[in-house]
Design a protein around this motif. Structure first.
Motif, PDB file in Angstrom:
ATOM      1  N   GLY A   4       0.818  -1.215   0.000  1.00 22.90           N
ATOM      2  CA  GLY A   4       0.000   0.000   0.000  1.00 22.90           C
ATOM      3  C   GLY A   4       0.845   1.255   0.000  1.00 22.90           C
ATOM      4  N   GLY A   5       0.179   2.388  -0.135  1.00 21.27           N
ATOM      5  CA  GLY A   5       0.884   3.674  -0.201  1.00 21.27           C
ATOM      6  C   GLY A   5      -0.129   4.785  -0.387  1.00 21.27           C
ATOM      7  N   VAL A  54      -3.355   6.255  -6.018  1.00 24.74           N
ATOM      8  CA  VAL A  54      -4.374   5.273  -6.392  1.00 24.74           C
ATOM      9  C   VAL A  54      -4.212   3.991  -5.559  1.00 24.74           C
ATOM     10  N   ALA A 113      -6.016   4.530  -2.361  1.00 21.45           N
ATOM     11  CA  ALA A 113      -7.469   4.532  -2.609  1.00 21.45           C
ATOM     12  C   ALA A 113      -7.976   3.104  -2.798  1.00 21.45           C
ATOM     13  N   SER A 153       2.720   5.292 -12.890  1.00 16.61           N
ATOM     14  CA  SER A 153       3.884   6.184 -12.739  1.00 16.61           C
ATOM     15  C   SER A 153       3.585   7.662 -12.998  1.00 16.61           C
ATOM     16  N   GLY A 183       1.831   9.768 -11.312  1.00 17.52           N
ATOM     17  CA  GLY A 183       1.617  10.576 -10.110  1.00 17.52           C
ATOM     18  C   GLY A 183       2.951  10.888  -9.455  1.00 17.52           C
ATOM     19  N   PHE A 214      -7.593  10.285 -13.906  1.00 20.42           N
ATOM     20  CA  PHE A 214      -8.116  10.850 -12.662  1.00 20.42           C
ATOM     21  C   PHE A 214      -8.186  12.371 -12.745  1.00 20.42           C
TER      22      PHE A 214
HETATM   23  N1  AR6 Z   1      -8.548   6.456  -9.426  1.00 20.72           N
HETATM   24  C1  AR6 Z   1      -7.876   6.544 -10.586  1.00 20.72           C
HETATM   25  N2  AR6 Z   1      -6.680   7.144 -10.708  1.00 20.72           N
HETATM   26  C2  AR6 Z   1      -6.157   7.710  -9.606  1.00 20.72           C
HETATM   27  C3  AR6 Z   1      -6.779   7.678  -8.338  1.00 20.72           C
HETATM   28  C4  AR6 Z   1      -8.046   7.009  -8.275  1.00 20.72           C
HETATM   29  N3  AR6 Z   1      -8.735   6.892  -7.147  1.00 20.72           N
HETATM   30  N4  AR6 Z   1      -5.981   8.331  -7.452  1.00 20.72           N
HETATM   31  C5  AR6 Z   1      -4.893   8.759  -8.135  1.00 20.72           C
HETATM   32  N5  AR6 Z   1      -4.993   8.402  -9.436  1.00 20.72           N
HETATM   33  P1  AR6 Z   1       0.153   7.521  -8.181  1.00 20.72           P
HETATM   34  P2  AR6 Z   1       2.639   6.344  -9.270  1.00 20.72           P
HETATM   35  C6  AR6 Z   1      -4.055   8.617 -10.551  1.00 20.72           C
HETATM   36  O1  AR6 Z   1       0.932   8.591  -7.506  1.00 20.72           O
HETATM   37  O2  AR6 Z   1       3.009   7.626  -9.893  1.00 20.72           O
HETATM   38  C7  AR6 Z   1       1.854   5.220  -4.327  1.00 20.72           C
HETATM   39  O3  AR6 Z   1       2.139   5.747  -3.057  1.00 20.72           O
HETATM   40  C8  AR6 Z   1      -3.146   9.807 -10.500  1.00 20.72           C
HETATM   41  O4  AR6 Z   1      -3.793  10.966 -11.006  1.00 20.72           O
HETATM   42  O5  AR6 Z   1      -0.948   6.875  -7.436  1.00 20.72           O
HETATM   43  O6  AR6 Z   1       2.766   5.083 -10.088  1.00 20.72           O
HETATM   44  C9  AR6 Z   1       2.399   3.804  -4.506  1.00 20.72           C
HETATM   45  O7  AR6 Z   1       2.355   3.051  -3.319  1.00 20.72           O
HETATM   46  C10 AR6 Z   1      -2.012   9.359 -11.411  1.00 20.72           C
HETATM   47  O8  AR6 Z   1      -2.262   9.684 -12.775  1.00 20.72           O
HETATM   48  O9  AR6 Z   1       1.141   6.310  -8.680  1.00 20.72           O
HETATM   49  C11 AR6 Z   1       3.809   4.054  -4.957  1.00 20.72           C
HETATM   50  O10 AR6 Z   1       4.677   4.252  -3.863  1.00 20.72           O
HETATM   51  C12 AR6 Z   1      -2.011   7.855 -11.302  1.00 20.72           C
HETATM   52  O11 AR6 Z   1      -3.161   7.523 -10.541  1.00 20.72           O
HETATM   53  C13 AR6 Z   1       3.703   5.310  -5.784  1.00 20.72           C
HETATM   54  O12 AR6 Z   1       2.534   5.995  -5.298  1.00 20.72           O
HETATM   55  C14 AR6 Z   1      -0.792   7.288 -10.620  1.00 20.72           C
HETATM   56  O13 AR6 Z   1      -0.383   8.120  -9.539  1.00 20.72           O
HETATM   57  C15 AR6 Z   1       3.494   4.995  -7.236  1.00 20.72           C
HETATM   58  O14 AR6 Z   1       3.511   6.193  -7.973  1.00 20.72           O
END
Ligand code: AR6
Length: 197
Positions: free
Chosen positions: A57-58, A61, A64, A146, A148, A184
């Motif tokens: 977890g983290g 997304v 969530a 990736s 976010g 998102f």
């Molecule tokens: N539904 C759909 N998309 C979403 C949601 C949602 N509820 N919430 C965020 N996004 P990120 P990463 C989008 O940061 O960059 C975590 O802590 C968001 O707008 O979630 O792969 C993990 O545990 C973005 O475009 O993931 C890792 O440590 C996309 O999800 C790290 O973040 C991805 O953003 C991974 O980073």
């Protein structure tokens, strides 16, 4: 003064600059969708989580999905012993409307080596789709991987996502009937709109 031929040439260049670099294909477009919103609300066979290598977890997304799925998801993830960048693992969806969660680990975007980042991101989509096909999954939704906190530029990420999905759908007699990209925010939505013909 431009001749008619020159006018056409100018308008073609303008069109090419704004359109996707892929041509539309009915057999693929019928199976690819785009939607904006919260991936945890989608009732699909599987949703794809942008996880980290611990799978515990983290934020974003990942947070969530864990919140919506409930503590049983973490329990199953603990038994998986992590996941390498570019790979994918599958769990149940528990309290989510989706039946399964495919957890993939995207690369932290490296501005000094964007090609390496692209290879790893491509692998995330490939491995997730191959795993889905092996599991007989028909409908799947991808969150941005990736895009976010891992800092991958949305437009480049959408190109990799779209290209990889198109290749796999075209290559395999796959069980997949629907692949949905879930944006998102507006930035990701615009990026997918440009990448998908
Ligand atoms: N539904 C759909 N998309 C979403 C949601 C949602 N509820 N919430 C965020 N996004 P990120 P990463 C989008 O940061 O960059 C975590 O802590 C968001 O707008 O979630 O792969 C993990 O545990 C973005 O475009 O993931 C890792 O440590 C996309 O999800 C790290 O973040 C991805 O953003 C991974 O980073």
């Amino acid at each position: 003064i431009l001749t008619v031929t020159q006018l056409y040439a100018v308008s073609e260049v303008k069109a090419a600059a704004t359109a996707s670099r892929y041509s539309a294909s009915r057999s693929i477009n019928d199976r690819v969708g785009l939607t904006k919103g919260d991936i945890t609300r989608l009732s699909l066979d599987a949703i794809v989580n942008a996880a980290n290598t611990t799978l515990l977890g983290g934020g974003g997304v990942d947070g969530a999905i864990h919140r919506a799925a409930g503590p049983e998801l973490l329990e199953e993830c603990e038994a998986l012993q992590g996941c390498r960048t570019g790979q994918a693992k599958i769990t149940e969806g528990y309290r989510l409307p989706a039946k399964h969660v495919i957890h993939t680990v995207g690369p932290v975007y490296n501005v000094l080596d964007p090609k390496h980042s692209a290879r790893l991101l491509r692998s995330c989509y490939e491995e997730s789709l191959k795993l889905a096909v092996r599991e007989g999954i028909k409908t799947i939704g991808f969150s941005g991987i990736s895009t976010g906190v891992y800092g991958y530029p949305s437009r480049d990420a959408a190109e990799v996502a779209c290209d990889t999905v198109r290749r796999l759908l075209a290559a395999e007699a796959s069980s997949l009937t629907r692949v949905v990209f879930v944006a998102f925010d507006e930035k990701d939505m615009a990026a997918y709109r440009e990448a998908i013909p």
